[in-house]
Scaffold this active site. Structure first.
Site, PDB file in Angstrom:
ATOM      1  N   SER A  87      -6.557  -2.681  25.326  1.00 17.76           N
ATOM      2  CA  SER A  87      -7.220  -2.272  26.855  1.00 17.76           C
ATOM      3  C   SER A  87      -7.194  -3.628  27.725  1.00 17.76           C
ATOM      4  O   SER A  87      -7.590  -3.589  28.746  1.00 17.76           O
ATOM      5  CB  SER A  87      -8.602  -1.920  26.455  1.00 17.76           C
ATOM      6  OG  SER A  87      -9.286  -2.716  25.970  1.00 17.76           O
ATOM      7  N   THR A 196     -12.527  -2.617  29.547  1.00 16.19           N
ATOM      8  CA  THR A 196     -12.291  -3.948  30.148  1.00 16.19           C
ATOM      9  C   THR A 196     -13.148  -5.239  29.771  1.00 16.19           C
ATOM     10  O   THR A 196     -14.148  -4.892  29.398  1.00 16.19           O
ATOM     11  CB  THR A 196     -12.506  -3.600  31.627  1.00 16.19           C
ATOM     12  OG1 THR A 196     -11.793  -2.600  32.232  1.00 16.19           O
ATOM     13  CG2 THR A 196     -12.339  -5.048  32.874  1.00 16.19           C
ATOM     14  N   THR A 214      -7.996  -6.255  32.952  1.00 19.87           N
ATOM     15  CA  THR A 214      -7.806  -4.933  31.997  1.00 19.87           C
ATOM     16  C   THR A 214      -6.465  -4.685  32.014  1.00 19.87           C
ATOM     17  O   THR A 214      -5.722  -4.901  33.011  1.00 19.87           O
ATOM     18  CB  THR A 214      -8.908  -3.838  32.698  1.00 19.87           C
ATOM     19  OG1 THR A 214      -8.769  -2.963  31.785  1.00 19.87           O
ATOM     20  CG2 THR A 214      -8.526  -3.299  34.158  1.00 19.87           C
ATOM     21  N   ARG A 224      -1.260   3.128  39.625  1.00 17.50           N
ATOM     22  CA  ARG A 224      -2.803   3.355  39.489  1.00 17.50           C
ATOM     23  C   ARG A 224      -3.501   1.951  39.458  1.00 17.50           C
ATOM     24  O   ARG A 224      -3.134   1.212  38.663  1.00 17.50           O
ATOM     25  CB  ARG A 224      -3.345   4.254  38.566  1.00 17.50           C
ATOM     26  CG  ARG A 224      -4.630   4.695  38.384  1.00 17.50           C
ATOM     27  CD  ARG A 224      -5.397   3.549  37.427  1.00 17.50           C
ATOM     28  NE  ARG A 224      -6.882   4.088  37.274  1.00 17.50           N
ATOM     29  CZ  ARG A 224      -7.558   3.404  36.757  1.00 17.50           C
ATOM     30  NH1 ARG A 224      -7.456   2.194  36.054  1.00 17.50           N
ATOM     31  NH2 ARG A 224      -8.842   3.580  36.629  1.00 17.50           N
ATOM     32  N   VAL A 225      -4.545   1.690  40.251  1.00 14.61           N
ATOM     33  CA  VAL A 225      -5.302   0.496  40.374  1.00 14.61           C
ATOM     34  C   VAL A 225      -6.956   1.048  40.004  1.00 14.61           C
ATOM     35  O   VAL A 225      -7.157   1.849  40.779  1.00 14.61           O
ATOM     36  CB  VAL A 225      -5.141  -0.360  41.571  1.00 14.61           C
ATOM     37  CG1 VAL A 225      -6.148  -1.405  41.474  1.00 14.61           C
ATOM     38  CG2 VAL A 225      -3.735  -1.020  41.677  1.00 14.61           C
ATOM     39  N   GLY A 226      -7.364   0.516  39.309  1.00 16.12           N
ATOM     40  CA  GLY A 226      -8.702   0.782  38.744  1.00 16.12           C
ATOM     41  C   GLY A 226      -9.778  -0.279  39.607  1.00 16.12           C
ATOM     42  O   GLY A 226      -9.582  -0.778  40.519  1.00 16.12           O
ATOM     43  N   ASP A 227     -11.121  -0.016  39.224  1.00 22.12           N
ATOM     44  CA  ASP A 227     -12.108  -1.074  39.662  1.00 22.12           C
ATOM     45  C   ASP A 227     -12.042  -2.482  39.472  1.00 22.12           C
ATOM     46  O   ASP A 227     -12.553  -3.296  40.070  1.00 22.12           O
ATOM     47  CB  ASP A 227     -13.428  -0.617  39.270  1.00 22.12           C
ATOM     48  CG  ASP A 227     -13.631  -0.606  37.847  1.00 22.12           C
ATOM     49  OD1 ASP A 227     -12.697  -0.302  37.176  1.00 22.12           O
ATOM     50  OD2 ASP A 227     -14.540  -0.768  37.250  1.00 22.12           O
ATOM     51  N   THR A 247     -17.284  -1.499  33.539  1.00 24.70           N
ATOM     52  CA  THR A 247     -16.281  -1.019  32.669  1.00 24.70           C
ATOM     53  C   THR A 247     -16.318   0.402  32.505  1.00 24.70           C
ATOM     54  O   THR A 247     -17.382   0.857  32.971  1.00 24.70           O
ATOM     55  CB  THR A 247     -16.208  -1.699  31.122  1.00 24.70           C
ATOM     56  OG1 THR A 247     -15.305  -1.205  30.478  1.00 24.70           O
ATOM     57  CG2 THR A 247     -17.665  -1.360  30.740  1.00 24.70           C
ATOM     58  N   GLY A 248     -15.194   1.088  32.601  1.00 25.21           N
ATOM     59  CA  GLY A 248     -15.302   2.409  32.398  1.00 25.21           C
ATOM     60  C   GLY A 248     -14.329   3.060  33.286  1.00 25.21           C
ATOM     61  O   GLY A 248     -13.496   2.423  33.883  1.00 25.21           O
ATOM     62  N   GLY A 250     -12.781   3.674  36.318  1.00 31.63           N
ATOM     63  CA  GLY A 250     -12.657   2.908  37.451  1.00 31.63           C
ATOM     64  C   GLY A 250     -12.967   3.386  38.896  1.00 31.63           C
ATOM     65  O   GLY A 250     -13.526   2.998  39.898  1.00 31.63           O
TER      66      GLY A 250
HETATM   67  N1  ASP Z   1     -12.571  -0.001  34.435  1.00 25.54           N
HETATM   68  C1  ASP Z   1     -11.269   0.376  33.912  1.00 25.54           C
HETATM   69  C2  ASP Z   1     -10.342   0.979  34.779  1.00 25.54           C
HETATM   70  O1  ASP Z   1     -10.941   2.086  35.369  1.00 25.54           O
HETATM   71  C3  ASP Z   1     -11.079   0.835  32.400  1.00 25.54           C
HETATM   72  C4  ASP Z   1     -12.330   0.280  31.581  1.00 25.54           C
HETATM   73  O2  ASP Z   1     -12.963  -0.249  31.613  1.00 25.54           O
HETATM   74  O3  ASP Z   1     -12.376   1.103  30.483  1.00 25.54           O
HETATM   75  O4  ASP Z   1      -9.250   0.692  34.967  1.00 25.54           O
END
Ligand code: ASP
Length: 337
Positions: A87, A196, A214, A224-227, A247-248, A250
Protein backbone atom coordinates in the site's frame (compact mmCIF):
# COMPACT_ATOMS: atom_id res chain seq x y z
CA UNK A 1 22.47 17.01 23.56
CA UNK A 2 19.48 16.73 25.84
CA UNK A 3 21.34 18.44 28.68
CA UNK A 4 22.40 21.27 26.37
CA UNK A 5 18.87 21.71 25.17
CA UNK A 6 17.42 21.81 28.66
CA UNK A 7 19.88 24.47 29.64
CA UNK A 8 18.95 26.55 26.62
CA UNK A 9 15.29 26.11 27.42
CA UNK A 10 15.88 27.10 31.03
CA UNK A 11 17.74 30.23 29.98
CA UNK A 12 14.91 31.16 27.65
CA UNK A 13 12.34 30.60 30.39
CA UNK A 14 14.39 32.65 32.86
CA UNK A 15 14.66 35.51 30.39
CA UNK A 16 10.89 35.46 29.96
CA UNK A 17 10.36 35.52 33.71
CA UNK A 18 12.73 38.48 34.00
CA UNK A 19 10.82 40.31 31.27
CA UNK A 20 7.52 39.86 33.08
CA UNK A 21 9.04 41.08 36.33
CA UNK A 22 10.40 44.16 34.55
CA UNK A 23 6.98 44.94 33.07
CA UNK A 24 5.41 44.51 36.47
CA UNK A 25 7.81 46.96 38.12
CA UNK A 26 7.67 49.74 35.58
CA UNK A 27 3.99 49.65 34.66
CA UNK A 28 2.58 48.34 37.90
CA UNK A 29 0.36 45.79 36.15
CA UNK A 30 -0.53 42.43 37.62
CA UNK A 31 2.20 39.91 36.97
CA UNK A 32 1.32 37.53 34.20
CA UNK A 33 1.56 33.89 35.16
CA UNK A 34 4.72 32.34 33.88
CA UNK A 35 4.23 28.81 32.67
CA UNK A 36 6.49 26.20 34.19
CA UNK A 37 9.40 25.34 31.96
CA UNK A 38 8.44 21.97 30.54
CA UNK A 39 11.26 20.59 28.46
CA UNK A 40 10.17 19.68 24.96
CA UNK A 41 10.50 15.99 24.27
CA UNK A 42 10.94 14.65 20.76
CA UNK A 43 8.29 12.22 19.61
CA UNK A 44 7.23 10.52 16.39
CA UNK A 45 3.90 8.85 15.65
CA UNK A 46 2.67 7.17 12.50
CA UNK A 47 -0.20 5.15 11.12
CA UNK A 48 -0.55 1.37 11.13
CA UNK A 49 1.76 -1.42 12.28
CA UNK A 50 4.34 -0.63 9.60
CA UNK A 51 4.71 2.68 11.43
CA UNK A 52 6.79 0.86 14.05
CA UNK A 53 9.74 0.30 11.69
CA UNK A 54 9.26 3.73 10.12
CA UNK A 55 9.30 5.43 13.53
CA UNK A 56 12.51 3.62 14.41
CA UNK A 57 14.25 5.23 11.42
CA UNK A 58 12.76 8.63 12.25
CA UNK A 59 13.80 8.28 15.89
CA UNK A 60 17.45 7.87 14.86
CA UNK A 61 17.25 11.42 13.50
CA UNK A 62 15.23 12.88 16.39
CA UNK A 63 17.32 11.31 19.15
CA UNK A 64 20.45 12.93 17.72
CA UNK A 65 18.81 16.35 17.82
CA UNK A 66 17.88 16.29 14.13
CA UNK A 67 15.07 18.24 12.53
CA UNK A 68 11.54 16.79 12.51
CA UNK A 69 11.35 17.39 8.76
CA UNK A 70 14.37 15.12 8.15
CA UNK A 71 13.00 12.55 10.57
CA UNK A 72 9.63 12.19 8.83
CA UNK A 73 11.20 12.05 5.37
CA UNK A 74 13.62 9.30 6.41
CA UNK A 75 10.97 7.48 8.44
CA UNK A 76 8.36 7.06 5.72
CA UNK A 77 11.01 5.88 3.28
CA UNK A 78 11.09 2.57 5.19
CA UNK A 79 7.63 1.37 4.02
CA UNK A 80 8.20 3.08 0.65
CA UNK A 81 11.13 0.73 0.03
CA UNK A 82 9.45 -2.38 1.44
CA UNK A 83 8.36 -4.74 -1.35
CA UNK A 84 6.09 -6.60 1.07
CA UNK A 85 4.08 -3.49 1.80
CA UNK A 86 1.40 -3.37 -0.88
CA UNK A 87 0.00 0.00 0.00
CA UNK A 88 3.04 2.26 -0.01
CA UNK A 89 5.80 2.85 -2.58
CA UNK A 90 7.71 -0.03 -4.20
CA UNK A 91 5.55 -3.16 -4.33
CA UNK A 92 2.35 -1.16 -3.97
CA UNK A 93 -0.68 -2.59 -5.75
CA UNK A 94 -1.12 -1.02 -9.18
CA UNK A 95 -4.10 0.80 -10.63
CA UNK A 96 -6.73 -0.76 -12.91
CA UNK A 97 -4.28 -0.62 -15.82
CA UNK A 98 -1.43 -2.28 -13.95
CA UNK A 99 0.50 0.92 -13.27
CA UNK A 100 1.88 1.71 -9.83
CA UNK A 101 1.10 5.38 -9.23
CA UNK A 102 2.19 7.03 -6.01
CA UNK A 103 0.95 10.00 -3.97
CA UNK A 104 2.98 11.77 -1.26
CA UNK A 105 3.30 15.05 0.59
CA UNK A 106 5.44 16.69 3.24
CA UNK A 107 4.96 19.80 5.38
CA UNK A 108 7.36 21.61 7.69
CA UNK A 109 7.21 23.87 10.71
CA UNK A 110 7.28 27.04 8.58
CA UNK A 111 4.15 26.03 6.70
CA UNK A 112 6.16 25.06 3.63
CA UNK A 113 4.82 22.07 1.79
CA UNK A 114 5.43 19.98 -1.29
CA UNK A 115 3.63 17.11 -2.91
CA UNK A 116 3.48 14.73 -5.86
CA UNK A 117 0.50 12.83 -7.19
CA UNK A 118 0.09 9.95 -9.64
CA UNK A 119 3.88 9.66 -9.84
CA UNK A 120 5.20 6.52 -11.55
CA UNK A 121 8.60 4.75 -11.47
CA UNK A 122 10.08 6.56 -8.48
CA UNK A 123 10.60 4.53 -5.33
CA UNK A 124 10.64 7.45 -2.90
CA UNK A 125 7.92 9.91 -3.83
CA UNK A 126 8.33 11.59 -0.45
CA UNK A 127 11.84 12.73 -1.41
CA UNK A 128 10.45 14.18 -4.65
CA UNK A 129 7.71 15.95 -2.67
CA UNK A 130 10.37 17.50 -0.46
CA UNK A 131 12.26 18.64 -3.53
CA UNK A 132 9.09 20.23 -4.94
CA UNK A 133 8.82 22.10 -1.65
CA UNK A 134 12.43 23.21 -1.53
CA UNK A 135 13.38 23.71 -5.18
CA UNK A 136 10.26 25.03 -6.87
CA UNK A 137 7.79 27.84 -6.26
CA UNK A 138 4.99 25.24 -6.47
CA UNK A 139 3.27 22.90 -4.05
CA UNK A 140 2.02 20.01 -6.19
CA UNK A 141 3.37 18.27 -9.29
CA UNK A 142 1.44 15.44 -10.94
CA UNK A 143 1.92 12.53 -13.32
CA UNK A 144 4.40 12.97 -16.17
CA UNK A 145 5.43 16.42 -14.97
CA UNK A 146 6.28 15.05 -11.54
CA UNK A 147 8.27 12.22 -13.14
CA UNK A 148 10.13 14.63 -15.41
CA UNK A 149 11.00 16.80 -12.42
CA UNK A 150 12.21 13.75 -10.46
CA UNK A 151 14.42 12.50 -13.31
CA UNK A 152 15.86 15.97 -13.89
CA UNK A 153 16.81 16.02 -10.23
CA UNK A 154 18.70 12.76 -10.18
CA UNK A 155 16.02 10.25 -9.18
CA UNK A 156 16.29 6.82 -10.79
CA UNK A 157 13.52 5.38 -12.94
CA UNK A 158 12.61 1.94 -11.53
CA UNK A 159 9.97 -0.68 -12.07
CA UNK A 160 7.79 -0.57 -8.97
CA UNK A 161 5.50 -3.46 -9.89
CA UNK A 162 6.73 -6.55 -8.07
CA UNK A 163 5.80 -10.10 -9.11
CA UNK A 164 3.49 -10.42 -6.13
CA UNK A 165 1.63 -7.20 -6.89
CA UNK A 166 1.36 -8.14 -10.53
CA UNK A 167 -0.12 -11.49 -9.51
CA UNK A 168 -2.70 -9.78 -7.30
CA UNK A 169 -3.62 -7.40 -10.13
CA UNK A 170 -4.01 -10.28 -12.60
CA UNK A 171 -6.21 -12.06 -10.11
CA UNK A 172 -8.34 -8.93 -9.83
CA UNK A 173 -8.51 -8.66 -13.61
CA UNK A 174 -10.43 -11.95 -13.73
CA UNK A 175 -13.47 -10.11 -12.45
CA UNK A 176 -12.16 -6.59 -13.03
CA UNK A 177 -14.98 -5.26 -10.98
CA UNK A 178 -14.33 -1.56 -10.90
CA UNK A 179 -15.35 -0.81 -7.39
CA UNK A 180 -12.34 -0.06 -5.27
CA UNK A 181 -12.58 -2.44 -2.38
CA UNK A 182 -13.17 -0.49 0.74
CA UNK A 183 -10.60 -0.33 3.40
CA UNK A 184 -11.84 -2.33 6.33
CA UNK A 185 -8.90 -3.99 7.96
CA UNK A 186 -11.02 -6.29 10.06
CA UNK A 187 -12.86 -7.64 7.04
CA UNK A 188 -12.02 -11.35 6.88
CA UNK A 189 -9.89 -12.26 3.89
CA UNK A 190 -9.40 -8.65 2.90
CA UNK A 191 -6.35 -8.81 0.67
CA UNK A 192 -6.72 -5.27 -0.57
CA UNK A 193 -4.79 -3.54 2.08
CA UNK A 194 -4.42 0.03 0.91
CA UNK A 195 -3.24 1.80 3.99
CA UNK A 196 -1.17 4.93 3.92
CA UNK A 197 1.71 5.90 6.14
CA UNK A 198 1.14 9.27 7.73
CA UNK A 199 3.83 10.41 10.13
CA UNK A 200 4.05 13.36 12.54
CA UNK A 201 7.13 14.31 14.56
CA UNK A 202 8.28 16.92 17.04
CA UNK A 203 11.99 17.56 17.38
CA UNK A 204 14.09 18.73 20.32
CA UNK A 205 13.49 22.36 19.35
CA UNK A 206 9.76 21.74 19.64
CA UNK A 207 9.10 22.08 15.93
CA UNK A 208 6.66 19.78 14.18
CA UNK A 209 6.66 18.35 10.65
CA UNK A 210 4.73 15.64 8.85
CA UNK A 211 4.83 13.32 5.86
CA UNK A 212 2.30 11.12 4.12
CA UNK A 213 2.89 8.59 1.32
CA UNK A 214 0.86 5.85 -0.38
CA UNK A 215 0.17 3.86 -3.50
CA UNK A 216 -3.48 4.67 -2.86
CA UNK A 217 -6.42 2.43 -3.52
CA UNK A 218 -5.56 -0.81 -5.23
CA UNK A 219 -6.89 -1.08 -8.82
CA UNK A 220 -8.12 2.51 -8.82
CA UNK A 221 -8.88 4.30 -12.09
CA UNK A 222 -5.67 5.43 -13.74
CA UNK A 223 -5.11 9.04 -12.70
CA UNK A 224 -7.08 8.79 -9.48
CA UNK A 225 -5.53 10.85 -6.71
CA UNK A 226 -6.45 10.31 -3.09
CA UNK A 227 -6.19 12.48 -0.01
CA UNK A 228 -2.58 11.63 0.80
CA UNK A 229 -0.85 14.25 -1.40
CA UNK A 230 -3.49 16.91 -0.73
CA UNK A 231 -2.33 19.40 1.89
CA UNK A 232 -5.14 19.86 4.39
CA UNK A 233 -6.71 16.51 3.54
CA UNK A 234 -4.09 13.79 4.04
CA UNK A 235 -1.76 15.96 6.09
CA UNK A 236 -1.66 19.33 7.78
CA UNK A 237 0.88 20.96 10.06
CA UNK A 238 0.65 24.21 12.00
CA UNK A 239 3.69 24.77 14.16
CA UNK A 240 1.62 26.80 16.64
CA UNK A 241 -0.89 24.03 17.22
CA UNK A 242 0.22 20.59 16.00
CA UNK A 243 -0.37 18.28 13.09
CA UNK A 244 -2.74 15.67 11.72
CA UNK A 245 -2.72 12.97 9.07
CA UNK A 246 -5.20 10.47 7.71
CA UNK A 247 -5.66 7.06 6.18
CA UNK A 248 -8.60 5.30 4.61
CA UNK A 249 -10.94 6.20 1.78
CA UNK A 250 -9.31 9.38 0.53
CA UNK A 251 -12.38 10.74 -1.21
CA UNK A 252 -14.18 11.19 2.11
CA UNK A 253 -11.13 12.82 3.68
CA UNK A 254 -10.84 15.28 0.79
CA UNK A 255 -14.56 16.10 0.97
CA UNK A 256 -14.14 17.07 4.60
CA UNK A 257 -10.63 18.61 4.40
CA UNK A 258 -9.93 16.19 7.22
CA UNK A 259 -6.43 16.93 8.51
CA UNK A 260 -6.92 20.69 8.41
CA UNK A 261 -10.15 20.23 10.32
CA UNK A 262 -8.40 18.19 13.01
CA UNK A 263 -5.71 20.85 13.48
CA UNK A 264 -8.31 23.64 13.62
CA UNK A 265 -10.29 21.70 16.24
CA UNK A 266 -7.12 21.35 18.32
CA UNK A 267 -6.70 25.13 17.99
CA UNK A 268 -10.15 25.46 19.56
CA UNK A 269 -9.01 23.38 22.51
CA UNK A 270 -9.95 19.85 21.48
CA UNK A 271 -7.56 17.11 22.57
CA UNK A 272 -5.92 15.23 19.65
CA UNK A 273 -8.26 12.26 20.11
CA UNK A 274 -11.41 14.40 20.41
CA UNK A 275 -10.39 16.38 17.32
CA UNK A 276 -9.91 13.14 15.34
CA UNK A 277 -13.26 11.87 16.63
CA UNK A 278 -15.08 15.04 15.58
CA UNK A 279 -13.55 14.82 12.08
CA UNK A 280 -14.70 11.20 11.83
CA UNK A 281 -18.19 12.18 13.06
CA UNK A 282 -18.51 14.78 10.28
CA UNK A 283 -17.99 12.00 7.72
CA UNK A 284 -20.45 9.71 9.46
CA UNK A 285 -23.06 12.45 9.88
CA UNK A 286 -23.00 13.49 6.24
CA UNK A 287 -23.10 9.97 4.80
CA UNK A 288 -24.14 7.46 7.44
CA UNK A 289 -24.87 4.69 4.95
CA UNK A 290 -21.54 5.11 3.15
CA UNK A 291 -19.60 5.48 6.40
CA UNK A 292 -20.79 2.07 7.61
CA UNK A 293 -18.95 0.49 4.72
CA UNK A 294 -15.68 2.39 4.73
CA UNK A 295 -12.67 3.06 6.85
CA UNK A 296 -11.19 6.47 7.59
CA UNK A 297 -8.78 7.08 10.44
CA UNK A 298 -7.16 10.28 11.70
CA UNK A 299 -4.02 10.63 13.78
CA UNK A 300 -3.03 13.86 15.54
CA UNK A 301 -0.21 15.30 17.63
CA UNK A 302 -0.34 18.62 19.45
CA UNK A 303 2.56 20.86 20.36
CA UNK A 304 2.63 19.55 23.92
CA UNK A 305 3.45 16.13 22.50
CA UNK A 306 -0.02 14.75 23.27
CA UNK A 307 -1.36 12.42 20.62
CA UNK A 308 -4.55 10.57 19.74
CA UNK A 309 -6.43 8.87 16.95
CA UNK A 310 -9.94 7.93 15.94
CA UNK A 311 -11.33 5.84 13.09
CA UNK A 312 -14.71 4.86 11.68
CA UNK A 313 -14.02 1.13 11.91
CA UNK A 314 -12.09 -0.88 14.43
CA UNK A 315 -8.72 -2.26 13.42
CA UNK A 316 -6.94 1.07 13.08
CA UNK A 317 -3.62 1.23 14.89
CA UNK A 318 -0.70 3.60 15.14
CA UNK A 319 2.88 3.51 16.32
CA UNK A 320 4.47 5.80 18.88
CA UNK A 321 8.13 6.32 19.55
CA UNK A 322 9.72 8.61 22.11
CA UNK A 323 12.35 8.40 24.83
CA UNK A 324 10.30 6.07 27.00
CA UNK A 325 7.86 4.37 24.61
CA UNK A 326 9.95 3.00 21.85
CA UNK A 327 8.04 1.30 19.04
CA UNK A 328 4.70 1.03 20.75
CA UNK A 329 1.69 0.01 18.70
CA UNK A 330 -1.53 1.57 19.98
CA UNK A 331 -5.02 0.51 18.86
CA UNK A 332 -6.97 3.57 17.77
CA UNK A 333 -10.52 4.06 19.08
CA UNK A 334 -13.32 3.72 16.59
CA UNK A 335 -16.99 4.51 16.06
CA UNK A 336 -18.03 1.00 15.07
CA UNK A 337 -16.55 -1.60 17.41
N1 ASP B 1 -5.94 7.37 1.89
C1 ASP B 1 -5.43 6.54 0.85
C2 ASP B 1 -6.09 6.90 -0.45
O1 ASP B 1 -7.27 7.17 -0.49
C3 ASP B 1 -5.60 5.08 1.09
C4 ASP B 1 -5.48 4.58 2.50
O2 ASP B 1 -4.89 5.20 3.35
O3 ASP B 1 -6.00 3.50 2.78
O4 ASP B 1 -5.42 6.87 -1.46
Amino acid sequence: MKKGFNRRFFLKASALTAAFVAIDKTKAVAMLPVKAAVPIKPIVISTWDFGVAANKAAWKVLSKGGRALDAVEIGVQVPEADANNHSVGYGGFPDRDGKVTLDACIMDDFGNCGSVAALEYIKHPIAVARMVMEKTPHVLLVGDGALQFALENGFKKENLLTKESERAWKEWLKTAKYAPVINIENMPGNQYNHDTIGMLAIDAKGNISGACTTSGMAFKLHGRVGDSPIIGAGLYIDNEIGGATSTGVGEEVIRNVGSFLVVELMRQGYSPEDACKEAVMRIIKKKPAVAKEIQVGFLALNKKGEYGAYAIQKGFSYAVCNESKSDLLVPGKSYYH
